[in-house]
Design a protein around this motif. Structure first.
Motif, mmCIF file in Angstrom:
data_model
loop_
_atom_site.group_PDB
_atom_site.id
_atom_site.type_symbol
_atom_site.label_atom_id
_atom_site.label_comp_id
_atom_site.label_asym_id
_atom_site.label_seq_id
_atom_site.Cartn_x
_atom_site.Cartn_y
_atom_site.Cartn_z
ATOM 1 N N CYS A 1 0.972 -1.302 -0.035
ATOM 2 C CA CYS A 1 0.088 0.052 0.023
ATOM 3 C C CYS A 1 0.979 1.308 -0.044
ATOM 4 N N GLU B 1 -8.291 6.906 -0.054
ATOM 5 C CA GLU B 1 -7.411 5.964 -0.131
ATOM 6 C C GLU B 1 -5.993 5.753 -0.747
ATOM 7 N N VAL C 1 -7.241 1.214 -1.773
ATOM 8 C CA VAL C 1 -7.750 0.692 -0.487
ATOM 9 C C VAL C 1 -7.405 1.820 0.428
ATOM 10 N N ASN C 2 -8.399 1.582 1.599
ATOM 11 C CA ASN C 2 -8.345 2.752 2.642
ATOM 12 C C ASN C 2 -7.154 2.263 3.482
ATOM 13 N N HIS D 1 -7.282 -0.439 6.343
ATOM 14 C CA HIS D 1 -7.589 -1.669 6.137
ATOM 15 C C HIS D 1 -6.478 -2.677 5.658
ATOM 16 N N TRP D 2 -5.234 -1.798 5.715
ATOM 17 C CA TRP D 2 -3.921 -2.373 5.335
ATOM 18 C C TRP D 2 -3.043 -2.699 6.677
ATOM 19 N N LEU E 1 -3.912 -7.072 3.295
ATOM 20 C CA LEU E 1 -5.286 -6.557 3.681
ATOM 21 C C LEU E 1 -5.637 -7.234 5.011
ATOM 22 N N LYS E 2 -6.201 -6.380 5.986
ATOM 23 C CA LYS E 2 -6.591 -6.846 7.235
ATOM 24 C C LYS E 2 -8.021 -7.843 6.866
ATOM 25 N N LYS F 1 -10.801 -7.781 8.087
ATOM 26 C CA LYS F 1 -12.336 -7.185 8.060
ATOM 27 C C LYS F 1 -12.321 -6.218 7.005
ATOM 28 N N CYS F 2 -11.415 -6.099 6.146
ATOM 29 C CA CYS F 2 -11.420 -5.187 4.887
ATOM 30 C C CYS F 2 -12.702 -5.448 4.047
ATOM 31 N N HIS G 1 -12.494 -8.023 1.159
ATOM 32 C CA HIS G 1 -11.310 -8.713 1.352
ATOM 33 C C HIS G 1 -10.928 -9.888 0.582
#
Length: 84
Positions: free
Chosen positions: A9, A19, A41-42, A45-46, A53-54, A56-57, A60
């Motif tokens: 990211c 983002e 991506v926000n 969420h990374w 990616l996390k 809970k993104c 995902h």
């Protein structure tokens, strides 16, 4: 020397919607190249430590599959064309 390929990211470039772009980072012989995937991506969420990616993104699963496929494709390119 072997090249390494990562999807990361790129938080230094923030889009108007807040983002950040997902970039492919290719490192070889101490030089780095970044190529955009065209996916944003926000940053919340990374996971910057794991470069993933996390869980809970939103979306995902779709983004994770895209990241993995691109990483495998680029690693195969690096192996096939050593000067890449």
């Amino acid at each position: 020397m072997e090249a390494t390929v990562n999807v990361t990211c790129y938080k230094s470039k923030v889009l108007k919607n807040g983002e950040s772009l997902l970039m492919v980072r290719i490192c070889k012989n101490g030089k780095k190249k970044y190529k955009s995937l065209g996916i944003s991506v926000n940053p919340a969420h990374w996971d910057f430590k794991k470069n993933l990616l996390k869980p809970k993104c939103p979306n995902h699963e779709a983004l994770f599959i895209i990241n993995k496929r691109i990483s495998v494709f680029i690693e195969n390119l690096v192996l096939k064309y050593p000067g890449f």
